[in-house]
Design a protein around this motif. Sequence first.
Motif, mmCIF file in Angstrom:
data_model
loop_
_atom_site.group_PDB
_atom_site.id
_atom_site.type_symbol
_atom_site.label_atom_id
_atom_site.label_comp_id
_atom_site.label_asym_id
_atom_site.label_seq_id
_atom_site.Cartn_x
_atom_site.Cartn_y
_atom_site.Cartn_z
ATOM 1 N N LEU A 149 0.825 -1.205 0.000
ATOM 2 C CA LEU A 149 0.000 0.000 0.000
ATOM 3 C C LEU A 149 0.857 1.253 0.000
ATOM 4 C CD1 LEU A 149 -2.849 -0.968 2.505
ATOM 5 C CD2 LEU A 149 -2.979 -0.800 0.018
ATOM 6 N N GLN A 150 1.980 1.215 0.709
ATOM 7 C CA GLN A 150 2.866 2.376 0.734
ATOM 8 C C GLN A 150 3.420 2.673 -0.651
ATOM 9 O OE1 GLN A 150 6.049 1.959 3.535
ATOM 10 N NE2 GLN A 150 6.829 4.022 3.224
ATOM 11 N N GLN A 151 3.719 1.637 -1.423
ATOM 12 C CA GLN A 151 4.200 1.852 -2.787
ATOM 13 C C GLN A 151 3.091 2.395 -3.687
ATOM 14 O OE1 GLN A 151 5.781 -1.944 -3.972
ATOM 15 N NE2 GLN A 151 7.536 -1.833 -2.603
ATOM 16 N N ARG A 152 1.865 1.957 -3.452
ATOM 17 C CA ARG A 152 0.753 2.442 -4.271
ATOM 18 C C ARG A 152 0.406 3.887 -3.954
ATOM 19 N NH1 ARG A 152 -3.551 -2.635 -4.231
ATOM 20 N NH2 ARG A 152 -2.187 -4.155 -5.279
ATOM 21 N N PHE A 153 0.744 4.342 -2.756
ATOM 22 C CA PHE A 153 0.458 5.734 -2.403
ATOM 23 C C PHE A 153 1.157 6.704 -3.343
ATOM 24 C CE2 PHE A 153 -0.616 5.042 2.353
ATOM 25 C CZ PHE A 153 -1.899 4.692 1.982
ATOM 26 N N ASP A 154 2.336 6.318 -3.830
ATOM 27 C CA ASP A 154 3.126 7.231 -4.653
ATOM 28 C C ASP A 154 2.522 7.441 -6.038
ATOM 29 O OD1 ASP A 154 4.900 7.349 -2.544
ATOM 30 O OD2 ASP A 154 6.156 5.725 -3.333
ATOM 31 N N SER A 155 1.675 6.496 -6.489
ATOM 32 C CA SER A 155 1.127 6.587 -7.841
ATOM 33 C C SER A 155 -0.379 6.813 -7.873
ATOM 34 C CB SER A 155 1.453 5.304 -8.618
ATOM 35 O OG SER A 155 0.931 4.167 -7.952
ATOM 36 N N SER A 156 -0.996 6.995 -6.714
ATOM 37 C CA SER A 156 -2.447 7.159 -6.675
ATOM 38 C C SER A 156 -2.807 8.255 -5.688
ATOM 39 C CB SER A 156 -3.124 5.846 -6.263
ATOM 40 O OG SER A 156 -4.516 6.023 -6.098
ATOM 41 N N LEU A 157 -3.775 9.072 -6.090
ATOM 42 C CA LEU A 157 -4.257 10.139 -5.217
ATOM 43 C C LEU A 157 -5.653 9.845 -4.672
ATOM 44 C CD1 LEU A 157 -3.136 13.312 -7.221
ATOM 45 C CD2 LEU A 157 -2.036 12.296 -5.224
ATOM 46 N N GLY A 158 -6.184 8.639 -4.968
ATOM 47 C CA GLY A 158 -7.515 8.281 -4.500
ATOM 48 C C GLY A 158 -7.517 7.893 -3.038
ATOM 49 N N ASN A 159 -8.734 7.659 -2.525
ATOM 50 C CA ASN A 159 -8.891 7.303 -1.117
ATOM 51 C C ASN A 159 -8.944 5.799 -0.875
ATOM 52 O OD1 ASN A 159 -9.040 10.022 -0.335
ATOM 53 N ND2 ASN A 159 -11.230 10.105 -0.777
ATOM 54 N N GLU A 160 -8.928 4.993 -1.929
ATOM 55 C CA GLU A 160 -9.083 3.551 -1.761
ATOM 56 C C GLU A 160 -7.967 2.965 -0.914
ATOM 57 O OE1 GLU A 160 -9.219 -0.528 -4.488
ATOM 58 O OE2 GLU A 160 -9.045 1.455 -5.428
ATOM 59 N N HIS A 161 -6.726 3.274 -1.274
ATOM 60 C CA HIS A 161 -5.594 2.714 -0.533
ATOM 61 C C HIS A 161 -5.503 3.290 0.873
ATOM 62 C CE1 HIS A 161 -4.649 0.966 -4.298
ATOM 63 N NE2 HIS A 161 -4.166 2.064 -4.853
ATOM 64 N N LEU A 162 -5.918 4.535 1.033
ATOM 65 C CA LEU A 162 -5.913 5.128 2.371
ATOM 66 C C LEU A 162 -6.931 4.427 3.273
ATOM 67 C CD1 LEU A 162 -4.520 7.406 3.937
ATOM 68 C CD2 LEU A 162 -6.418 8.888 3.313
ATOM 69 N N LEU A 163 -8.093 4.070 2.732
ATOM 70 C CA LEU A 163 -9.087 3.335 3.511
ATOM 71 C C LEU A 163 -8.580 1.938 3.863
ATOM 72 C CD1 LEU A 163 -12.376 4.354 1.662
ATOM 73 C CD2 LEU A 163 -11.577 5.139 3.892
ATOM 74 N N GLN A 164 -7.876 1.310 2.944
ATOM 75 C CA GLN A 164 -7.303 -0.009 3.243
ATOM 76 C C GLN A 164 -6.264 0.080 4.349
ATOM 77 O OE1 GLN A 164 -5.878 -1.159 -0.614
ATOM 78 N NE2 GLN A 164 -7.855 -1.974 -1.289
ATOM 79 N N MET A 165 -5.452 1.114 4.317
ATOM 80 C CA MET A 165 -4.479 1.304 5.393
ATOM 81 C C MET A 165 -5.173 1.569 6.718
ATOM 82 S SD MET A 165 -1.271 1.316 6.190
ATOM 83 C CE MET A 165 -0.337 1.562 4.676
ATOM 84 N N PHE A 166 -6.270 2.300 6.680
ATOM 85 C CA PHE A 166 -7.039 2.536 7.903
ATOM 86 C C PHE A 166 -7.593 1.222 8.455
ATOM 87 C CE2 PHE A 166 -11.136 3.329 9.980
ATOM 88 C CZ PHE A 166 -10.739 4.197 10.989
ATOM 89 N N ASN A 167 -8.058 0.331 7.584
ATOM 90 C CA ASN A 167 -8.546 -0.976 8.042
ATOM 91 C C ASN A 167 -7.428 -1.776 8.692
ATOM 92 O OD1 ASN A 167 -11.159 -0.514 7.133
ATOM 93 N ND2 ASN A 167 -10.750 -1.357 5.106
ATOM 94 N N LEU A 168 -6.242 -1.718 8.120
ATOM 95 C CA LEU A 168 -5.104 -2.415 8.724
ATOM 96 C C LEU A 168 -4.782 -1.839 10.105
ATOM 97 C CD1 LEU A 168 -2.553 -2.967 5.811
ATOM 98 C CD2 LEU A 168 -4.005 -4.654 6.922
#
Length: 317
Positions: A149-168
């Motif tokens: 997820l940290q690697q995907r943060f660099d290429s995406s500005l959406g909230n999907e990965h941020l919500l997944q990190m919040f679930n973790l």
Amino acid sequence: MIEAFTLREGGLLPAGDRSAPVLLCSDPDARERAWLKQAFPLDSHRLASALDPDEVSRLEVQGDELFLIWKRPERYAGGARFAFEVSSFGLLWHPERLVVISAGPSLLAGEGPLQPLHDPLDVLVELLFRSVHHYQGHLKVIRLVGRELQQRFDSSLGNEHLLQMFNLSESLIHYINALQGNGAVLDRLRQIAERRELGEALRARLEDLIIENDQCRRQADLYATVFARLMDARGNLANNSMNLTLRNLTLINVVFLPLNLIAGIGGMSEFSMMTAGHPWWLSYSLLLAAMAALSLALTWILRRSLRRRAESAARAA
């Protein structure tokens, strides 16, 4: 369902008689619950606590019997949410029998025993060891998912990965709470083993179990801290990007505002009247050149002002 097991040659073997030394009750129905309350010192409160996935860890002592509520991780089924859940199960032990009560599937399925099993207390400790190792496996998966997820943060500005990190992060909070409660149960269990002189080997295994449980708790606490700071950093980066975008839009508005005024004046008939003695192509060319020069001058002034402000803030810091 109630499964019976007997202890033979250091392992557990299925038995057809409910008088076996080890009973595993997985999601018992009403008839099986009534039989458990009749055959063992299990009242409605204890039975409900053992089947409640949100029950907190605890240890009750009544004579020679021990009743434990233990928090264990649920099996991870995958999915896009990246949520890891915990649940509870109960253990009723006395020197000759062990009754395991769980609302989920069989707790004895899977890999073989870590140590030879000779009595019900060995089975109890073995179940606790398996639970801690289950936590360790989930923490490894959480670490790998967090890195992805940290690697995907660099290429995406959406909230999907941020919500997944919040679930973790939420899952880790539940893990930390469960491991802390289990640690308190293990401390009491070690004291009881020392007071009743249950054997040096058992006390050594309990010490190892306490150490592994504490290591899991520390690891989960570390991951929770890292993920929380990562989400904060992600939020700050998003805010900085938004501030930079708004600043650029403001610069564009500041530059074009006077140009719009001049263009509006130039589009009036009075400008044609004032430049009637000159060719129209010359007068409008000079107007456009003046507007371009004014825009360049305003851009230079604004950039210089912003640069000086940034240098002043850097010196102050």
